[in-house]
Design a protein around this motif. Structure first.
Motif, PDB file in Angstrom:
ATOM      1  N   VAL A 134     -57.427 -55.371  63.552  1.00  0.00           N
ATOM      2  CA  VAL A 134     -58.117 -56.668  63.560  1.00  0.00           C
ATOM      3  C   VAL A 134     -57.166 -57.782  64.000  1.00  0.00           C
ATOM      4  O   VAL A 134     -57.485 -58.577  64.880  1.00  0.00           O
ATOM      5  N   PHE A 135     -55.998 -57.840  63.375  1.00  0.00           N
ATOM      6  CA  PHE A 135     -55.127 -58.998  63.577  1.00  0.00           C
ATOM      7  C   PHE A 135     -54.169 -58.870  64.759  1.00  0.00           C
ATOM      8  O   PHE A 135     -53.667 -59.869  65.253  1.00  0.00           O
ATOM      9  N   PHE A 160     -61.575 -59.802  56.536  1.00  0.00           N
ATOM     10  CA  PHE A 160     -60.574 -60.673  57.161  1.00  0.00           C
ATOM     11  C   PHE A 160     -61.074 -62.085  57.441  1.00  0.00           C
ATOM     12  O   PHE A 160     -60.364 -62.887  58.060  1.00  0.00           O
ATOM     13  N   CYS A 161     -62.283 -62.429  56.999  1.00  0.00           N
ATOM     14  CA  CYS A 161     -62.835 -63.722  57.379  1.00  0.00           C
ATOM     15  C   CYS A 161     -62.077 -64.872  56.710  1.00  0.00           C
ATOM     16  O   CYS A 161     -61.622 -64.753  55.583  1.00  0.00           O
ATOM     17  N   SER A 162     -61.951 -65.945  57.437  1.00  0.00           N
ATOM     18  CA  SER A 162     -61.210 -67.093  56.932  1.00  0.00           C
ATOM     19  C   SER A 162     -61.861 -68.372  57.433  1.00  0.00           C
ATOM     20  O   SER A 162     -62.650 -68.357  58.368  1.00  0.00           O
ATOM     21  N   THR A 163     -61.518 -69.464  56.767  1.00  0.00           N
ATOM     22  CA  THR A 163     -61.954 -70.761  57.255  1.00  0.00           C
ATOM     23  C   THR A 163     -60.722 -71.641  57.400  1.00  0.00           C
ATOM     24  O   THR A 163     -59.610 -71.231  57.035  1.00  0.00           O
ATOM     25  N   GLN A 164     -60.916 -72.814  57.966  1.00  0.00           N
ATOM     26  CA  GLN A 164     -59.784 -73.725  58.126  1.00  0.00           C
ATOM     27  C   GLN A 164     -60.082 -75.014  57.401  1.00  0.00           C
ATOM     28  O   GLN A 164     -61.210 -75.487  57.412  1.00  0.00           O
ATOM     29  N   HIS A 188     -71.757 -54.937  58.878  1.00  0.00           N
ATOM     30  CA  HIS A 188     -70.492 -55.182  59.575  1.00  0.00           C
ATOM     31  C   HIS A 188     -69.461 -54.138  59.157  1.00  0.00           C
ATOM     32  O   HIS A 188     -68.872 -53.446  59.982  1.00  0.00           O
ATOM     33  N   GLN A 224     -75.412 -58.516  56.298  1.00  0.00           N
ATOM     34  CA  GLN A 224     -74.310 -58.795  57.223  1.00  0.00           C
ATOM     35  C   GLN A 224     -73.040 -58.086  56.756  1.00  0.00           C
ATOM     36  O   GLN A 224     -72.338 -57.446  57.536  1.00  0.00           O
ATOM     37  N   LEU A 254     -60.888 -64.235  65.289  1.00  0.00           N
ATOM     38  CA  LEU A 254     -60.175 -63.809  64.089  1.00  0.00           C
ATOM     39  C   LEU A 254     -60.792 -64.297  62.782  1.00  0.00           C
ATOM     40  O   LEU A 254     -60.497 -63.755  61.726  1.00  0.00           O
ATOM     41  N   CYS A 255     -61.631 -65.321  62.813  1.00  0.00           N
ATOM     42  CA  CYS A 255     -62.095 -65.895  61.546  1.00  0.00           C
ATOM     43  C   CYS A 255     -63.408 -65.291  61.066  1.00  0.00           C
ATOM     44  O   CYS A 255     -63.778 -65.456  59.905  1.00  0.00           O
ATOM     45  N   GLY A 256     -64.134 -64.609  61.947  1.00  0.00           N
ATOM     46  CA  GLY A 256     -65.331 -63.884  61.530  1.00  0.00           C
ATOM     47  C   GLY A 256     -66.622 -64.682  61.478  1.00  0.00           C
ATOM     48  O   GLY A 256     -67.688 -64.093  61.349  1.00  0.00           O
ATOM     49  N   HIS A 257     -66.536 -65.998  61.573  1.00  0.00           N
ATOM     50  CA  HIS A 257     -67.728 -66.817  61.350  1.00  0.00           C
ATOM     51  C   HIS A 257     -68.830 -66.630  62.383  1.00  0.00           C
ATOM     52  O   HIS A 257     -70.007 -66.753  62.064  1.00  0.00           O
ATOM     53  N   ARG A 266     -72.930 -70.455  67.366  1.00  0.00           N
ATOM     54  CA  ARG A 266     -72.715 -70.048  65.985  1.00  0.00           C
ATOM     55  C   ARG A 266     -71.601 -70.906  65.383  1.00  0.00           C
ATOM     56  O   ARG A 266     -70.833 -71.520  66.122  1.00  0.00           O
ATOM     57  N   ASN A 267     -71.506 -70.897  64.062  1.00  0.00           N
ATOM     58  CA  ASN A 267     -70.401 -71.563  63.387  1.00  0.00           C
ATOM     59  C   ASN A 267     -69.085 -70.921  63.853  1.00  0.00           C
ATOM     60  O   ASN A 267     -68.993 -69.693  63.941  1.00  0.00           O
ATOM     61  N   ASP A 323     -62.347 -66.710  53.521  1.00  0.00           N
ATOM     62  CA  ASP A 323     -63.750 -67.099  53.416  1.00  0.00           C
ATOM     63  C   ASP A 323     -64.555 -65.815  53.246  1.00  0.00           C
ATOM     64  O   ASP A 323     -64.003 -64.710  53.299  1.00  0.00           O
ATOM     65  N   GLN A 336     -69.994 -64.184  64.127  1.00  0.00           N
ATOM     66  CA  GLN A 336     -70.550 -62.877  64.449  1.00  0.00           C
ATOM     67  C   GLN A 336     -72.063 -62.904  64.600  1.00  0.00           C
ATOM     68  O   GLN A 336     -72.778 -63.509  63.809  1.00  0.00           O
ATOM     69  N   ASP A 394     -52.614 -62.370  65.642  1.00  0.00           N
ATOM     70  CA  ASP A 394     -52.399 -63.421  64.653  1.00  0.00           C
ATOM     71  C   ASP A 394     -50.905 -63.517  64.356  1.00  0.00           C
ATOM     72  O   ASP A 394     -50.307 -62.563  63.857  1.00  0.00           O
ATOM     73  N   LYS A 434     -64.660 -71.287  63.526  1.00  0.00           N
ATOM     74  CA  LYS A 434     -63.493 -71.949  62.971  1.00  0.00           C
ATOM     75  C   LYS A 434     -62.266 -71.741  63.853  1.00  0.00           C
ATOM     76  O   LYS A 434     -61.448 -72.626  63.998  1.00  0.00           O
ATOM     77  N   LEU A 489     -79.907 -62.864  61.505  1.00  0.00           N
ATOM     78  CA  LEU A 489     -78.807 -61.953  61.836  1.00  0.00           C
ATOM     79  C   LEU A 489     -77.554 -62.811  61.994  1.00  0.00           C
ATOM     80  O   LEU A 489     -76.504 -62.432  62.032  1.00  0.00           O
ATOM     81  N   ILE A 520     -61.022 -67.661  68.450  1.00  0.00           N
ATOM     82  CA  ILE A 520     -60.278 -66.575  69.091  1.00  0.00           C
ATOM     83  C   ILE A 520     -60.610 -65.210  68.461  1.00  0.00           C
ATOM     84  O   ILE A 520     -59.826 -64.270  68.560  1.00  0.00           O
ATOM     85  N   GLY A 543     -72.395 -71.569  53.313  1.00  0.00           N
ATOM     86  CA  GLY A 543     -71.906 -72.419  54.398  1.00  0.00           C
ATOM     87  C   GLY A 543     -71.240 -71.659  55.533  1.00  0.00           C
ATOM     88  O   GLY A 543     -70.899 -72.244  56.558  1.00  0.00           O
ATOM     89  N   PHE A 544     -71.075 -70.368  55.353  1.00  0.00           N
ATOM     90  CA  PHE A 544     -70.333 -69.558  56.329  1.00  0.00           C
ATOM     91  C   PHE A 544     -70.927 -69.644  57.735  1.00  0.00           C
ATOM     92  O   PHE A 544     -70.210 -69.628  58.726  1.00  0.00           O
ATOM     93  N   THR A 545     -72.255 -69.715  57.813  1.00  0.00           N
ATOM     94  CA  THR A 545     -72.920 -69.715  59.122  1.00  0.00           C
ATOM     95  C   THR A 545     -73.550 -71.065  59.426  1.00  0.00           C
ATOM     96  O   THR A 545     -74.460 -71.150  60.241  1.00  0.00           O
TER      97      THR A 545
END
Lengths: 285, 387
Positions: B138-139, B285-289, B336, B332, A253-256, A245-246, B307, A258, B146, A248, A285, A251, B313-315
């Motif tokens: 979460v964090f 809490f989703c984020s990108t870098q 979720h 989703q 925490l980023c959610g991508h 999966r994608n 994010d 899932q 985090d 980032k 999914l 660890i 583009g997330f997936t």
């Protein structure tokens, strides 16, 4: 869940999500778009030891990071087989010896090696699914007597998409494993099998109830392979697949990454088909 | 209060003495972030004086609607929630994580200096304290905490307010998160407008709250039994006035078993994938870098940015997205939030604040979506197909 499915969360760096400097020792062009990059620490600090099936974040300086499986770790050298499939992997496949890059990890749960001991092992790889399986295969070969029969089925699109060609030849010659190689399409200069990996499974010899299967490849290939194995009588819980999966952060925490309730980076990438079967049937999914 | 305040102590603060509370919070070393009127909404931002609070304002909210309206009194907390949530002060929308520089054939990484601001979150509602619990889980409670969230979180003061009214979008009573503040705050205020003079009941929720109270004890008077009762009645009245509901029973399984429900298609036809719901949500809490190199790629900055699972583009994987359809992205988000969140964090991701309802440009209401799925559930999700 299983004793040996331990992950290493934070990597070796003190700075969270910061890579450690590594440098390229050698590059092997596997196929026109795929290279195996061997890397060593550039300095005194290295990431922790990797387990078969784990991945790292490889960092192309100034471009970004991509999750890449570990395809071997020998004498402190990490090997990663990367396919040019985007901006970052393009940069990673263009590296040459001496070049600088970053590594953090290792991350995730790999192949359940402990659960495979004493069992027949079926390894099914599709395309670039072979590299993340190679450390498992090598670990089995290092301690060959601890496992039962070893069946390997490797499929690629065409003969020129096969990676680790020399090693495949070597495995083909061994008497203590059986390797079947098949391609989806080939010209007249290919005398081997043609067809998807599932067409080779009926020839694989194993005792279904005492078998552990490791499957890695495109999702659709893993789904049909797992179904075929379960059809042969292998318990769904003994079939393991490596999800992609994608990612980032790597660890959790980023959610991508899932996939239903799982964070593929943290709970996977290797997950049991018994757990995943219902989810693999859900589109998008 | 010669011996100092203790947890559970209640006293009364008159409205004219409210600045003394601000001064005490500052004297205890905190900068105040509080509700304030900006750009036609009540948002959370740094404030200097009590007069910066939305005194005499209220909000009218419903699906896809948020309007500021003048009240006919000078209530200090006479409104509900705006588009900001406190999470932005613990998990900023855009934050630099580190800087790396090439040096002698290698590179060195310098972490971003720790933010040492001590924020007092002034005016947290019960559902927002619940949201703080969720983001803490979460964090902070996963395999890896985090570090920037942890650093900021360790320095906050939580000044809560029990709600004196409910917006039409509120459904905290359904989610069991409010409107009464039952814990997790350092100080708890309840505004009493009538009868008698405009005043606040102040309850000490923690030693950190007691320390603040000790700094302005002379501005407080002992709370009478009437004030206790009035505060209780205020909260009860608010709870009773809530119009939205969501049955939380078995939501996890309801979501898991209805991945192929026809309702997803109906809601997807309305959803714009604008990401508003995820931006206003206090728990998303989703984020990108992002990699930001300088001109000659000698040094780079690594940024983290919010994010959203609604972004195409997330997936993305090898140039194609796993969730291409709007249907799969809305599904989703909701499955979720209400479902797999339980598997991942042992709690719901929804606290019933209703922000996603107000700020959805087309007024999609998750309570309606859940009710529709519950009204005609699929028998089983095991054979579920996306469409």
């Amino acid at each position: 869940m299983l004793g040996d499915r331990t992950g290493s969360p934070g990597g070796a760096s003190d700075v969270p999500l910061a890579p450690l400097p590594y440098q390229v020792r050698s590059v092997v062009r596997e196929t026109p778009d795929t290279a195996t990059v061997a890397v060593v620490p550039r300095g005194s600090r290295r990431i922790g030891p990797t387990r078969p099936g784990q991945f790292v974040m490889l960092y192309a300086f100034g471009i970004g990071e991509s999750p890449i499986g570990v395809s071997d770790e020998t004498d402190g050298v990490l090997y990663h087989t990367v396919r040019d499939a985007g901006r970052i992997t393009h940069a990673l496949t263009r590296l040459t010896p001496g070049d600088l890059l970053g590594v953090r990890g290792p991350y995730g749960h790999g192949w359940p090696m402990e659960a495979a001991r004493g069992k027949d092992v079926v390894i099914v790889a599709g395309g670039l699914g072979l590299p993340p399986l190679r450390p498992a295969l090598r670990e089995i070969l290092r301690d060959r007597d601890a496992y039962g029969r070893l069946e390997i089925v490797y499929g690629a699109r065409t003969p020129k998409d096969l990676v680790y060609y020399a090693e495949l030849q070597e495995w083909r010659r061994r008497a203590d494993l059986r390797l079947q190689v098949t391609v989806d399409a080939a010209g007249r200069d290919w005398y081997g099998d043609v067809g998807v990996v599932t067409t080779r499974l009926p020839d694989a010899r194993f005792d279904p109830e005492r078998t552990v299967a490791f499957v890695c490849g495109p999702e659709i290939m893993m789904k049909f392979t797992a179904q075929a194995l379960v059809g042969r009588g292998v318990p769904a819980e003994s079939v393991w697949v490596s999800m992609e999966r994608n990612m980032k952060c790597a660890i959790g925490l980023c959610g991508h990454c899932q996939f239903g309730p799982s964070f593929v980076c943290r709970d996977g990438p290797v997950l049991s088909y018994g757990e995943l079967a219902p989810r693999l049937g859900v589109r998008e999914l | 209060m010669a011996n100092g305040a203790a947890v559970g102590d209640r006293s009364t603060l008159s409205r004219p003495n409210l600045p003394a509370l601000f001064a005490a919070i500052r004297a205890a070393g905190y900068a105040i972030v509080a509700p304030t009127v900006r750009d036609g909404a009540i948002v959370y931002g740094p404030v200097e004086r009590v007069e910066d609070l939305p005194i005499g304002w209220t909000d009218r909210q419903d699906g896809g609607t948020y309007r500021l309206v003048r009240r006919d009194d000078a209530a200090v907390f006479g409104y509900n929630l705006g588009p900001t949530s406190w999470k932005r002060f613990l998990f900023p929308p855009h934050e630099r994580l580190w800087t790396a520089e090439r040096k002698e054939g290698s590179f060195t990484v310098t972490p971003e200096p720790t933010d040492t601001t001590r924020w007092a979150f002034f005016g947290m509602r019960a559902c927002e304290l619940a949201a703080l619990d969720v983001t803490d889980t979460v964090f902070l409670k996963g395999a890896v905490a985090d570090p920037t969230y942890r650093a900021r979180r360790s320095r906050i003061l939580r000044v809560a307010v029990q709600c004196g009214q409910a917006a039409r979008t509120c459904f905290c009573t359904s989610m069991g998160t409010g409107p009464a503040v039952t814990g997790g705050a350092d100080l708890i205020l309840t505004e009493i407008l009538l009868p008698g003079p405009h005043r606040f009941l102040v309850e000490v929720g923690s030693p950190a709250g007691a320390e603040v109270v000790d700094r302005f004890a002379e501005s407080l008077s002992p709370a009478g039994p009437d004030d206790d009762r009035l505060a209780r009645e205020t909260v009860e009245r608010t709870a009773g006035s809530m119009v939205r509901r969501m049955d939380p029973t078995g939501l996890r399984d309801l979501m898991a078993e209805n991945l192929d429900h026809p309702r997803w298609e109906i809601v997807a036809n309305r959803c714009l994938s604008c990401t508003n719901c995820t931006l206003v949500c206090p728990t998303c809490f989703c984020s990108t870098q992002e990699e930001v190199p300088d001109l000659d790629v000698r040094s780079v900055e690594r940024w983290r940015r919010w994010d959203s699972c609604f972004n195409l583009g997330f997936t993305e994987l090898h140039g194609a997205s796993v969730r291409k359809s709007g249907l799969s992205r809305y599904r989703q988000w909701l499955t979720h939030k209400l479902g797999t969140w339980h598997d991942q964090f042992g709690t719901s991701g929804c606290v019933g604040c209703g922000r996603c309802i107000s700020w959805c440009p087309v007024g999609i209401d998750l309570t309606e979506e859940v009710a529709a799925i519950r009204a005609a559930p699929r028998s089983s999700g095991v054979e579920a197909r996306g469409r």
